[in-house]
Design an enzyme around this catalytic site. Sequence first.
Site, PDB file in Angstrom:
ATOM      1  N   GLU A 193       0.830  -1.202   0.000  1.00  0.00           N
ATOM      2  CA  GLU A 193       0.000   0.000   0.000  1.00  0.00           C
ATOM      3  C   GLU A 193       0.872   1.262   0.000  1.00  0.00           C
ATOM      4  OE1 GLU A 193      -3.254  -0.074  -0.357  1.00  0.00           O
ATOM      5  OE2 GLU A 193      -3.345  -2.259  -0.226  1.00  0.00           O
TER       6      GLU A 193
ATOM      7  N   GLU B 297      -6.100   4.246   7.717  1.00  0.00           N
ATOM      8  CA  GLU B 297      -5.535   3.793   6.441  1.00  0.00           C
ATOM      9  C   GLU B 297      -5.491   2.268   6.384  1.00  0.00           C
ATOM     10  OE1 GLU B 297      -4.626   3.674   2.795  1.00  0.00           O
ATOM     11  OE2 GLU B 297      -4.671   5.682   3.665  1.00  0.00           O
TER      12      GLU B 297
ATOM     13  N   GLU C 158     -10.623  -2.165   0.867  1.00  0.00           N
ATOM     14  CA  GLU C 158     -10.304  -2.238  -0.560  1.00  0.00           C
ATOM     15  C   GLU C 158      -9.892  -3.653  -0.969  1.00  0.00           C
ATOM     16  OE1 GLU C 158      -7.411   0.760  -1.438  1.00  0.00           O
ATOM     17  OE2 GLU C 158      -8.899   2.367  -1.413  1.00  0.00           O
TER      18      GLU C 158
END
Length: 124
Positions: free
Chosen positions: A32, A73, A80
């Site tokens: 990420e 996050e 996601e």
Amino acid sequence: MESPYKGKTGSKRLINAFKYSCAGLQEAFRNEDAFRQEVLLASVLVPLAFWLEHDNLGRALMIACVLLLLIVELLNSAIEATVDRISLDDHRLAKRAKDIGSAAVLISLLNLVVIWALVLAKQL
């Protein structure tokens, strides 16, 4: 069907949970970009909070909002990944889930800016 790891208790569960958490941090850092950028930001801001702020409450607020950004996050990345695991097709609900996760990150960033600005303005 429940996970076979759900039955673990005591110190074995704590050890496994710690290992899974470390693996999750490694995966997020490896895969990420946004998480890596925010870890870099945290590596600057946390020491800066110790250097700039002399009040423990202000310092705690400054550090807490940086950590909150990392937490949000991580949750956004998990959302996601889950959505992508289900399907890579364009779907309005998949877009909604990803957009809401992104909005949570944005609000965390704004929270960080506001708290840092207020704490630092108090020093002036």
